[in-house]
Write a protein that holds these residues in place. Structure first.
Motif, short mmCIF file in Angstrom:
data_model
loop_
_atom_site.label_atom_id
_atom_site.label_comp_id
_atom_site.label_asym_id
_atom_site.label_seq_id
_atom_site.Cartn_x
_atom_site.Cartn_y
_atom_site.Cartn_z
N SER A 291 6.87 122.34 -39.61
CA SER A 291 6.86 123.73 -40.06
C SER A 291 8.24 124.34 -39.85
O SER A 291 8.76 124.36 -38.74
CB SER A 291 5.82 124.54 -39.28
N ASN B 187 10.32 131.83 -49.81
CA ASN B 187 11.68 131.83 -49.28
C ASN B 187 12.60 132.67 -50.18
O ASN B 187 12.33 132.84 -51.37
CB ASN B 187 12.22 130.40 -49.22
N THR C 162 5.84 122.34 -44.33
CA THR C 162 5.78 123.68 -44.91
C THR C 162 7.10 124.38 -44.61
O THR C 162 7.53 124.45 -43.46
CB THR C 162 4.61 124.49 -44.33
N SER D 22 9.76 127.99 -40.57
CA SER D 22 9.26 129.29 -40.97
C SER D 22 10.11 130.42 -40.40
O SER D 22 10.48 130.41 -39.21
CB SER D 22 7.81 129.45 -40.49
N ASP E 118 11.15 127.76 -36.01
CA ASP E 118 10.81 129.06 -36.60
C ASP E 118 11.55 130.20 -35.92
O ASP E 118 11.88 130.15 -34.73
CB ASP E 118 9.30 129.29 -36.52
N THR F 88 8.52 127.93 -45.27
CA THR F 88 8.03 129.22 -45.72
C THR F 88 8.77 130.38 -45.07
O THR F 88 9.09 130.35 -43.88
CB THR F 88 6.53 129.36 -45.39
#
Length: 538
Positions: A342, A400, A366, A344, A315, A368
């Motif tokens: 994840s 996104n 995920t 992100s 992330d 995102t």
């Protein structure tokens, strides 16, 4: 709080503390006269022309023989050293203002083991600190494969404020079966340019005790690394040649998985392979790094031991100018079986390769809040998608932004048949796609939901059979609801705003805003397609 705990826990002002206090420490010429062993007290000249090997070997030997807590002090100067220097339990090396240059094909400049070491698990010489200094391996002259610093079968390692230069065909720092390691505010400047396998050579190798080929530090008991922090470091776009990656590994073994790895706030100016190569990591984080000009991919997660991985977060990273014309990598590439992934808030721009973000075999992933833009299709690459997901039950792709890509904006396909119960179907929701060469969104998975996305200007390549939203893959019970699909003035339109392709069954297409498309708003070639509440088309 003990000094060692402070060093390992904070990674804060250790450099200033070490420079100020150790520079004023008394010099020691013999064991037992002080806890600080100054190499100049053993005859080191530090003038850049004298062979100081004997003085360093004596100082390190005296520090090892002293009680834990001894420090080898290397004052400012330029030292030539032609031997591997072995650290003992509890030792510190302080070298602020010093340059230590390898004088022979003698192996690592610093290590915590010798030929007699045989320490299982994490029982080897540990509680070690290396502060400051330029550590020059002179790899253009002395070409024997060697790490600059090697630590095996140990715990509590801190390497801070070090610059490591010209490493021949290996790693700046090797962590082999290490628990609690901190590599903080270091600079890695150059892998010997004559090395033909440099894309596989990480500046910091995070690996397990799996074989002598990995590190000659027995036993080879498959001990992994755990609790590793790499923070504030720079991988230099070096005239001496490029490391393959800031950190990671190029080998692996079934059952050997590294945990608690955190790669935080580093700068990769260039890499011959990947910016960060996370091999066999679980429960780990790659956060807020800036990766530029990596020649294959910016961040890659994989298992070379065939291990299932879990609980990974990538992330807040910035990745730019990744790949080459012939590369098949991308910005962020997940090429391992991962549960609970994840991705992100990453920004990926100017990728040349297969995809901006690629995810495969990731259950409950995920994806995102990422931004992907300006991808370029390389030679021999069939597509260059913004975000491409395969074989990933339960994936959520939401919020996104994908713009100016040389392929599809978002693609989700393959491998979900028979795995769509209990919420395992993919959700593609709230994304914005703008100006992509292929389809805006292409989905071919049973029970997939494509909702509330905004697609503008798909098919900038002016190809046939290209759509704003493509629903296919012979999948059943997909839903496409609440999306906005627009054409761009002056651009060749896609073949249709939404297409339901042959083999698709029971697709629900409703409540979409397709104004401006007229008769080309919906191409329905599926079976049993439902449009019960209609779509706006005029």
């Amino acid at each position: 709080m003990k000094r060692r705990s402070m060093l390992l826990g904070t990674g804060g002002v250790v450099g200033a503390w070490g420079a100020a206090s150790l520079a004023e420490a008394p010099r020691a010429a013999a064991v037992g006269t002080a806890s600080v062993f100054d190499v100049r007290g053993y005859g080191a000249a530090g003038d850049g022309s004298t062979d100081d090997t004997s003085a360093f070997v004596q100082a390190f030997g005296a520090a090892r023989a002293a009680a834990p807590g001894a420090t080898v002090l290397v004052p400012p100067g330029s030292y030539l050293v032609g031997a591997s220097l072995v650290m003992g339990t509890g030792m510190t090396v302080s070298a602020y203002g010093a340059r230590i240059t390898r004088l022979a094909d003698s192996g690592a400049l610093l290590k915590n083991f010798d030929a007699s070491t045989n320490a299982p698990g994490y029982s080897g010489a540990g509680n070690l600190t290396v502060l400051g200094g330029i550590w020059d391996m002179a790899g253009d002259v002395y070409t024997r494969t060697s790490d600059a610093m090697g630590f095996g079968h140990c715990q509590d390692i801190l390497v801070q404020d070090c610059t490591i230069l010209r490493v021949p065909s290996a790693h700046a720092v090797e962590l082999n079966a290490v628990r609690r390691a901190r590599i903080v505010d270091c600079v890695f400047d150059g892998l010997d340019a004559t090395n033909t396998t440099r894309s596989e050579k990480e500046a910091v190798q995070i690996t397990g005790a799996i074989s002598e080929a990995s590190l000659p530090c027995p036993p080879y008991d498959n001990t992994p690394c755990t609790d590793v922090l790499i923070s504030g470091c720079t991988l230099v776009d070096s005239p001496h040649g490029l490391f393959g990656a800031l950190c990671g590994d190029h080998g692996g073994k079934a059952g050997v998985v590294h945990t608690g790895v955190r790669v935080l706030g580093n700068l990769v100016e260039a890499a011959a392979g990947h910016g960060v190569r996370a091999v066999d990591w679980s429960g780990s984080v790659v956060h807020a790094n800036t990766v530029m000009r990596a020649q294959i991919s910016g961040i890659r997660i994989e298992s070379l031991g065939g291990n299932p991985l879990s609980a990974l977060s990538v992330d807040g990273n910035i990745i730019t100018d990744t790949g080459t014309d012939s590369s098949t990598g991308g910005g962020i590439v997940i090429a391992a079986a991962v549960t609970d992934l994840s991705l992100s808030g990453n920004v990926v721009s100017r990728v040349q390769g297969e995809t901006g973000i690629y995810v495969r075999y990731a259950r409950r992933a995920t994806i995102t809040g990422n931004t992907v833009s300006e991808s370029v299709k390389g030679t021999g690459v069939s597509n260059c998608q913004g975000i491409h997901v395969q074989h990933s039950p339960g994936v959520v792709i939401a919020q996104n932004t994908v713009a100016d890509c040389a392929g599809d904006g978002i693609g989700v396909d393959a491998g979900l048949s028979g795995a769509v119960m209990n919420g395992d179907a993919p959700l593609v929701s709230g994304n914005r796609i703008d100006g992509v060469a292929g389809h805006g969104i292409a989905v071919g998975c049973p029970d997939a939901a494509v909702r509330d996305n905004h697609v503008t200007g798909a098919n900038t390549s002016d190809s046939t059979a290209t759509y704003g939203i493509r629903l296919g893959g012979a999948a059943a019970n997909m839903s496409c609801q609440g999306n906005v699909v627009r054409q761009t003035a002056g651009q060749a339109a896609a073949t249709a705003a939404i297409a339901v392709l042959p083999g698709s069954k029971g697709t629900w297409v409703t409540g979409n805003d397709l104004r401006g498309w007229g008769s080309t708003a919906l191409l329905d070639q599926g079976t049993g397609t439902l449009t019960t509440t209609g779509n706006a088309t005029e």
